[in-house]
Design an enzyme around this catalytic site. Structure first.
Site, PDB file in Angstrom:
ATOM      1  N   LYS A 153       0.820  -1.213   0.000  1.00  0.00           N
ATOM      2  CA  LYS A 153       0.000   0.000   0.000  1.00  0.00           C
ATOM      3  C   LYS A 153       0.858   1.269   0.000  1.00  0.00           C
ATOM      4  O   LYS A 153       0.416   2.321  -0.454  1.00  0.00           O
ATOM      5  CB  LYS A 153      -0.930   0.006   1.223  1.00  0.00           C
ATOM      6  CG  LYS A 153      -2.025  -1.046   1.163  1.00  0.00           C
ATOM      7  CD  LYS A 153      -2.975  -0.916   2.342  1.00  0.00           C
ATOM      8  CE  LYS A 153      -4.120  -1.922   2.244  1.00  0.00           C
ATOM      9  NZ  LYS A 153      -5.064  -1.799   3.383  1.00  0.00           N
ATOM     10  N   GLU A 154       2.078   1.141   0.541  1.00  0.00           N
ATOM     11  CA  GLU A 154       3.030   2.252   0.561  1.00  0.00           C
ATOM     12  C   GLU A 154       4.329   1.752  -0.069  1.00  0.00           C
ATOM     13  O   GLU A 154       5.216   1.249   0.624  1.00  0.00           O
ATOM     14  CB  GLU A 154       3.271   2.724   1.997  1.00  0.00           C
ATOM     15  CG  GLU A 154       2.013   3.252   2.662  1.00  0.00           C
ATOM     16  CD  GLU A 154       2.170   3.489   4.161  1.00  0.00           C
ATOM     17  OE1 GLU A 154       1.490   4.391   4.668  1.00  0.00           O
ATOM     18  OE2 GLU A 154       2.950   2.763   4.814  1.00  0.00           O
ATOM     19  N   ASP A 166       6.613  -0.538  10.346  1.00  0.00           N
ATOM     20  CA  ASP A 166       5.717  -1.267  11.244  1.00  0.00           C
ATOM     21  C   ASP A 166       5.172  -2.537  10.606  1.00  0.00           C
ATOM     22  O   ASP A 166       4.492  -3.314  11.263  1.00  0.00           O
ATOM     23  CB  ASP A 166       4.565  -0.355  11.692  1.00  0.00           C
ATOM     24  CG  ASP A 166       4.407  -0.353  13.202  1.00  0.00           C
ATOM     25  OD1 ASP A 166       5.401  -0.622  13.901  1.00  0.00           O
ATOM     26  OD2 ASP A 166       3.295  -0.094  13.689  1.00  0.00           O
ATOM     27  N   LYS A 218       0.104   3.639  14.994  1.00  0.00           N
ATOM     28  CA  LYS A 218       1.137   4.615  14.622  1.00  0.00           C
ATOM     29  C   LYS A 218       1.722   5.318  15.843  1.00  0.00           C
ATOM     30  O   LYS A 218       2.924   5.620  15.883  1.00  0.00           O
ATOM     31  CB  LYS A 218       0.553   5.644  13.658  1.00  0.00           C
ATOM     32  CG  LYS A 218       1.584   6.634  13.120  1.00  0.00           C
ATOM     33  CD  LYS A 218       0.953   7.608  12.147  1.00  0.00           C
ATOM     34  CE  LYS A 218       1.954   8.655  11.686  1.00  0.00           C
ATOM     35  NZ  LYS A 218       1.332   9.649  10.767  1.00  0.00           N
ATOM     36  N   ASP A 235       4.916  11.305   7.197  1.00  0.00           N
ATOM     37  CA  ASP A 235       4.379  10.093   6.588  1.00  0.00           C
ATOM     38  C   ASP A 235       5.286   9.710   5.427  1.00  0.00           C
ATOM     39  O   ASP A 235       5.962  10.572   4.836  1.00  0.00           O
ATOM     40  CB  ASP A 235       2.954  10.322   6.086  1.00  0.00           C
ATOM     41  CG  ASP A 235       1.940  10.384   7.222  1.00  0.00           C
ATOM     42  OD1 ASP A 235       2.276   9.942   8.339  1.00  0.00           O
ATOM     43  OD2 ASP A 235       0.820  10.891   6.995  1.00  0.00           O
ATOM     44  N   ASP A 261      -2.633  11.846  16.157  1.00  0.00           N
ATOM     45  CA  ASP A 261      -2.121  13.193  15.921  1.00  0.00           C
ATOM     46  C   ASP A 261      -3.013  14.249  16.581  1.00  0.00           C
ATOM     47  O   ASP A 261      -2.534  15.111  17.327  1.00  0.00           O
ATOM     48  CB  ASP A 261      -1.977  13.453  14.423  1.00  0.00           C
ATOM     49  CG  ASP A 261      -3.192  13.013  13.618  1.00  0.00           C
ATOM     50  OD1 ASP A 261      -4.197  12.559  14.220  1.00  0.00           O
ATOM     51  OD2 ASP A 261      -3.153  13.117  12.379  1.00  0.00           O
TER      52      ASP A 261
END
Length: 728
Positions: free
Chosen positions: A112-113, A142, A275, A299, A441
């Site tokens: 996904k990333e 992670d 996160k 990010d 956040d």
């Protein structure tokens, strides 16, 4: 509240602050609108006491109470907006006097990333116009993926060529992917050789990702060959040991930044706090290894677009007049690849730009999760009361003077990255990023402000960072369902911004935080106003004053005034009419999908019937047909697996279309008919045009599935039939 002022350090003006000109007219309008809301509440109460159908009046009253409260939270951010300007070229310091900078980059899923996205983000910040030996980049993986580690090993080798090239030639685009894909990049032999090196690295990384495994043949660096042996059959993303690898360090590579790969220990029986847990691990590991006084969180898709960004932050963080209580400097999130008129409102202009300048006139902006420079001290208690961690080497003021490759340093770093390390400590409660919400956040920023820390919004003309926003409607809705659940976790906790915030913050700041905490509550008025007046119109029942009634004009004034102010906000902060229209349409879409299902998911979670996990939003998109529709600004309703996300909005669209057609017919037969109901249905129909098109006119893969149209039609029939009994 801020006034126009200059801030000087050593006689040099590093930044200025001035209020927005729109503040005074907005304050005047706030008084007028407040009077209108009071009058509307009086009208509702009077109707409740005299009306025959109390259900309709109660639902409208509930909706208008929510709308009034949300308007108040928005208005709190309109009363004193400020704009700031920095002068980084005036920041003067010897290279050895620059403060050290730790950069935290978070990633969690190599599919996904994509790892090359992580590589470009890391290289862009390693190449900052800043003393390289002062920079340490920590990448938190992670997902515990060997694919990401392999990509970073390749990046470390490439950086030895890329960084000198950028600084020697004053390159502004320091993400290699961005630089080499631009038409204006240098055609020199050096640049062309670098491009070949980059393409070769990219090809190797993508081949590894495609194969799903790092084969021995791909590993060209002998010192890291043994590391990949850790990925055995028992190694999973949810259960694996700590892996910390120093891929590059400035003690052997002169004038090069540190690059450290960190994958914390995971266990299925230990909570990992998503996160926030990963960031706290980086906070501890970096404290052991470098302990820089300034921390930048990013990010993995947010590459640096401005090589002088750290200097912009230092204009505030180095100012002795404000740095004692200054916790963080927040930069706005900017996105690349968004289509011309931003049909999905992916820019999130309201939370990232408009509201933020309002927060900046109070105690400062909320933490947005990325693009934020922190004072390390902010994570260890209020400005006036230092909370020490459990071991001295994690303290914020310790000077780290040992080699990051020293054996005792690496042993301690592995220890503090363990999955059981935080037990019976203050991590996540009083120290570090805070646990308790999926939106770590927002929650962390709120708690820091409550402790007395201030923040600053820094938005240079050349954007500091650019990232990738989701291009699929289903991804956007899924992301905001997660946000909604996280925000509701804060709302229904002891740290509610109304009850807890007012003890520590000003009324306006508390209301500003409420604007986000109560975001999912938008679904209440949107559902009521999306269905009730329209069903009433179909059954010939009037729920609003007729055109001859003086109360009619109150509704008109409040509606037009609210939308006019919203439009002016958008235009004054650089938006366009078309983008504003799409933004308010997506507000309705979110209200009938993200916020609605967020409420549902939170309720199920509270009843222990569901467990909401942290689903990474995909930044990868290899569907060319879908991307083509996106560029053509055609709504894409995604695969059938996620179709139930669109059931409420499709039902509302059908109900409004029926009400509109019936209302037009009624104009010629009823005389003085329900004008406001018809106006509301007309407004909804115009906003729903992409839905009607996807239901009837389209045959591509992005259309609404036939099954969802059938179910929405069936639900419309049920609602219309029920309306006969409840509205008559």
């Amino acid at each position: 509240m801020e006034r126009h002022r200059k801030h000087s350090v050593g006689g040099t003006t590093l930044h200025t602050c001035h209020p927005c000109r729109r503040a005074i007219p907005y304050r005047i309008y706030a008084v007028i609108h407040t009077c209108g809301i009071i009058a509307l509440m009086y009208h509702h109460v009077h109707s409740l006491l005299t009306a025959n159908n109390t259900l309709i009046t109660c639902l409208l009253l509930l909706s208008d109470i929510v709308l009034a409260f949300m308007w108040a939270t928005t208005t709190s951010l309109r009363l004193n907006p400020v704009h700031r300007t920095e002068y980084p070229e005036k920041y003067a310091a010897k290279p050895e006097d620059f403060p050290k900078l730790d950069v935290f980059i978070c990633t969690a899923d190599p599919y996904k990333e994509p790892p090359m996205m992580v590589v470009n983000t890391a290289l862009s910040v390693m190449a900052y116009e800043y003393p390289s030996d002062k920079i340490s980049v920590y990448v938190s993986d992670d997902g515990g993926s060997s694919l990401t580690l392999f990509a970073l090993v390749e990046a470390a080798k490439f950086s030895k060529h890329w960084l000198p090239f950028c600084k020697k030639n004053n390159i502004q685009d320091r993400s290699p992917e961005v630089y080499f894909s631009s038409k204006s990049h240098s055609q020199s032999d050096e640049a062309e050789n670098l491009k070949l090196m980059y393409e070769d690295m990219k090809s190797r990384v993508e081949n590894v990702v495609e194969s799903g495994k790092v084969e021995t043949a791909f590993i060209t660096c002998d010192q890291f060959r043994g590391v990949f042996d850790l990925w055995t059959d028992k190694f999973t993303r949810h259960d694996h040991p700590t892996i910390i690898q120093v891929l590059q360090h400035n003690e052997t590579d002169e004038m090069m930044p540190n690059l450290i790969y960190v994958s914390r220990e995971k266990s299925k029986v230990s909570p990992h706090h998503f996160k926030a847990g990963a960031l706290n691990t980086l906070l501890r590991v970096s404290a052991v290894m470098t302990n820089s006084p300034i921390i930048l969180t990013l990010d993995c898709d947010m590459y640096s677009n401005n090589p002088t960004t750290p200097l912009h932050a230092l204009c505030y963080l180095s100012d002795p007049k404000i740095n004692f209580g200054l916790g963080f400097v927040q930069f706005p999130q900017k996105f690349q690849g968004i289509n011309k008129n931003d049909i999905y409102a992916s820019e999130l202009k309201r939370p990232f730009d408009i509201n933020t300048v309002g927060f900046d006139g109070l105690m400062g902006p909320i933490h947005m999760g990325t693009g934020c420079f922190f004072n390390r001290r902010v994570f260890y208690g209020p400005p006036t009361s230092l909370i020490l961690p459990e071991i001295e080497k994690l303290g914020p003021n310790r000077i780290a003077n040992k080699s990051i490759k020293a054996q005792d340093i690496l042993v301690l770093a592995h220890d503090v990255a363990g999955c059981n390390y935080e037990r019976n400590t203050n991590w996540g409660s009083k120290i570090g990023f805070r646990y308790g919400s999926l939106v770590e956040d927002y929650y962390t920023g709120f708690m820091l402000h409550c402790e007395g820390w201030r923040s600053v919004f820094c938005s240079p003309k050349k954007a500091a960072f650019y990232g990738d926003s989701p291009k699929r409607l289903t991804d956007i809705i899924g992301q905001q369902i997660r946000w909604s659940v996280g925000l509701l976790e804060v709302t229904f906790s002891r740290y509610n911004p109304i009850t807890y915030g007012l003890k520590s913050l000003s009324l306006l700041m508390s209301l500003g935080y409420c604007h986000y905490a109560f975001w999912p509550f938008w679904s209440i008025p949107l559902v009521v106003y999306g269905l009730l007046p329209q069903l009433a119109l179909i059954h010939g029942v009037s729920v609003f004053p007729k055109a001859s009634d003086p109360w009619f004009w109150l509704y008109i004034i409040l509606f037009l005034g609210g939308y006019a102010q919203d439009l002016s906000d958008f235009l004054l902060e650089g938006g366009t009419y078309r983008k504003w229209w799409n933004d308010q349409r997506m507000w309705m879409v979110r209200g009938l999908s993200s916020f609605f299902f967020g409420f549902t998911e939170f309720t199920l979670k509270t009843l222990n019937l569901s467990t909401q996990g942290f689903n990474v939003t995909s930044k990868a998109n290899d569907d060319n047909e879908q991307m083509k529709r996106y560029e053509q600004e055609i709504f894409d309703f995604g695969p059938s697996s996620s179709m139930f996300l669109f059931l409420p909005m499709t039902t509302v669209a059908i109900v409004n279309l029926l009400a509109f057609v019936w209302g037009i017919y009624g104009i010629f037969t009823w005389g003085e008919g329900p004008v406001l109901e018809l106006m509301l249905a007309s407004f909804a129909v115009v906003n729903c045009l992409p839905i009607y098109e996807a239901m009837v006119l389209r045959i591509d893969d992005g259309k609404l599935p036939t099954r969802i149209c059938f179910l929405a039609g069936l639900l419309t029939f049920v609602l219309t039939g029920s309306g006969y009994f409840f509205l008559k």
